[in-house]
Motif scaffolding. Structure first.
Motif, PDB file in Angstrom:
ATOM      1  N   GLY A  95     -22.441 -18.341 -13.026  1.00  0.00           N
ATOM      2  CA  GLY A  95     -21.259 -18.202 -13.854  1.00  0.00           C
ATOM      3  C   GLY A  95     -20.958 -16.975 -14.263  1.00  0.00           C
ATOM      4  O   GLY A  95     -19.595 -16.337 -14.316  1.00  0.00           O
ATOM      5  N   LEU A  96     -21.750 -16.129 -14.729  1.00  0.00           N
ATOM      6  CA  LEU A  96     -21.417 -14.734 -15.230  1.00  0.00           C
ATOM      7  C   LEU A  96     -21.242 -13.938 -14.047  1.00  0.00           C
ATOM      8  O   LEU A  96     -20.338 -12.888 -13.964  1.00  0.00           O
ATOM      9  CB  LEU A  96     -22.597 -14.079 -15.781  1.00  0.00           C
ATOM     10  N   THR A  97     -21.831 -14.063 -12.757  1.00  0.00           N
ATOM     11  CA  THR A  97     -21.423 -13.306 -11.559  1.00  0.00           C
ATOM     12  C   THR A  97     -19.898 -13.373 -11.119  1.00  0.00           C
ATOM     13  O   THR A  97     -19.117 -12.779 -10.900  1.00  0.00           O
ATOM     14  CB  THR A  97     -22.255 -13.545 -10.243  1.00  0.00           C
ATOM     15  N   GLU A  98     -19.675 -14.900 -11.159  1.00  0.00           N
ATOM     16  CA  GLU A  98     -18.230 -15.421 -10.893  1.00  0.00           C
ATOM     17  C   GLU A  98     -17.155 -14.804 -11.900  1.00  0.00           C
ATOM     18  O   GLU A  98     -15.996 -14.495 -11.487  1.00  0.00           O
ATOM     19  CB  GLU A  98     -18.183 -16.846 -10.777  1.00  0.00           C
ATOM     20  N   ALA A  99     -17.653 -14.561 -13.077  1.00  0.00           N
ATOM     21  CA  ALA A  99     -16.985 -13.856 -14.076  1.00  0.00           C
ATOM     22  C   ALA A  99     -16.710 -12.616 -13.963  1.00  0.00           C
ATOM     23  O   ALA A  99     -16.109 -11.772 -14.737  1.00  0.00           O
ATOM     24  CB  ALA A  99     -17.437 -14.109 -15.373  1.00  0.00           C
ATOM     25  N   LEU A 103     -25.566  -7.559 -12.290  1.00  0.00           N
ATOM     26  CA  LEU A 103     -26.685  -8.059 -12.842  1.00  0.00           C
ATOM     27  C   LEU A 103     -27.318  -7.170 -14.004  1.00  0.00           C
ATOM     28  O   LEU A 103     -27.820  -7.871 -14.796  1.00  0.00           O
ATOM     29  CB  LEU A 103     -27.906  -8.022 -11.409  1.00  0.00           C
ATOM     30  N   PRO A 104     -27.117  -5.841 -14.068  1.00  0.00           N
ATOM     31  CA  PRO A 104     -27.666  -5.077 -15.215  1.00  0.00           C
ATOM     32  C   PRO A 104     -26.693  -5.494 -16.653  1.00  0.00           C
ATOM     33  O   PRO A 104     -27.405  -5.601 -17.504  1.00  0.00           O
ATOM     34  CB  PRO A 104     -27.206  -3.815 -14.864  1.00  0.00           C
ATOM     35  N   ASP A 105     -25.505  -5.926 -16.368  1.00  0.00           N
ATOM     36  CA  ASP A 105     -24.769  -6.317 -17.516  1.00  0.00           C
ATOM     37  C   ASP A 105     -25.200  -7.778 -17.918  1.00  0.00           C
ATOM     38  O   ASP A 105     -25.277  -8.072 -18.932  1.00  0.00           O
ATOM     39  CB  ASP A 105     -23.108  -6.500 -17.010  1.00  0.00           C
ATOM     40  N   ILE A 106     -25.498  -8.512 -17.046  1.00  0.00           N
ATOM     41  CA  ILE A 106     -25.971  -9.806 -17.069  1.00  0.00           C
ATOM     42  C   ILE A 106     -27.397  -9.982 -17.999  1.00  0.00           C
ATOM     43  O   ILE A 106     -27.464 -10.676 -18.814  1.00  0.00           O
ATOM     44  CB  ILE A 106     -25.928 -10.945 -15.847  1.00  0.00           C
ATOM     45  N   ALA A 107     -28.252  -8.927 -17.525  1.00  0.00           N
ATOM     46  CA  ALA A 107     -29.576  -8.804 -18.069  1.00  0.00           C
ATOM     47  C   ALA A 107     -29.133  -8.391 -19.674  1.00  0.00           C
ATOM     48  O   ALA A 107     -29.822  -8.972 -20.591  1.00  0.00           O
ATOM     49  CB  ALA A 107     -30.203  -7.810 -17.493  1.00  0.00           C
TER      50      ALA A 107
END
Length: 123
Positions: A95-99, A103-107
């Motif tokens: 979901g966050l990738t689609e947003a 990956l660093p920001d998701i972490a």
């Protein structure tokens, strides 16, 4: 398939293997105990090894045996928690990738070290 319960007790020369309703044998190590017990059962009862299953129950002493039960339970619970976390992380990362998050920001967003995040995603 026949199931045989084997109580393995530590002694100075290895492990004594008490096979219920069959007899007693030994193994130099716990690693070899199941195979040794199976060979013993098959030899004593003239059975095919493919039909014999061994339920090995190692015993050292009451306190350590209880601690081992608790440790196995804790490891099982940790494995289950990791499995659940992996499912949830994969779902949120998608979901966050689609947003549009990297990956660093998701972490950072999840407050999980990127290396750990990658372990959960790909490991």
């Amino acid at each position: 398939m026949a199931l045989y319960e084997v109580h393995a007790r530590k002694w100075e020369n290895g492990w004594e293997l008490q096979v219920a309703d069959v007899g007693v044998t030994w193994s130099p190590s716990l690693v070899e105990a199941s195979a040794r017990a199976k060979e013993f059962v098959c030899a004593q009862l003239s059975l095919d090894e493919r039909t014999v299953h061994i339920d090995l129950q190692p015993q050292v002493n009451k306190d350590l045996d209880q601690l081992a039960v608790e440790a196995r339970r804790a490891v099982h619970m940790a494995d289950e928690a990791t499995r659940i976390a992996t499912v949830k992380v994969r779902e949120i990362v998608q979901g966050l990738t689609e947003a549009g998050l990297s990956l660093p920001d998701i972490a950072q967003y999840l407050e999980v070290p990127q290396r750990r995040l990658e372990e959960l995603l790909y490991g």
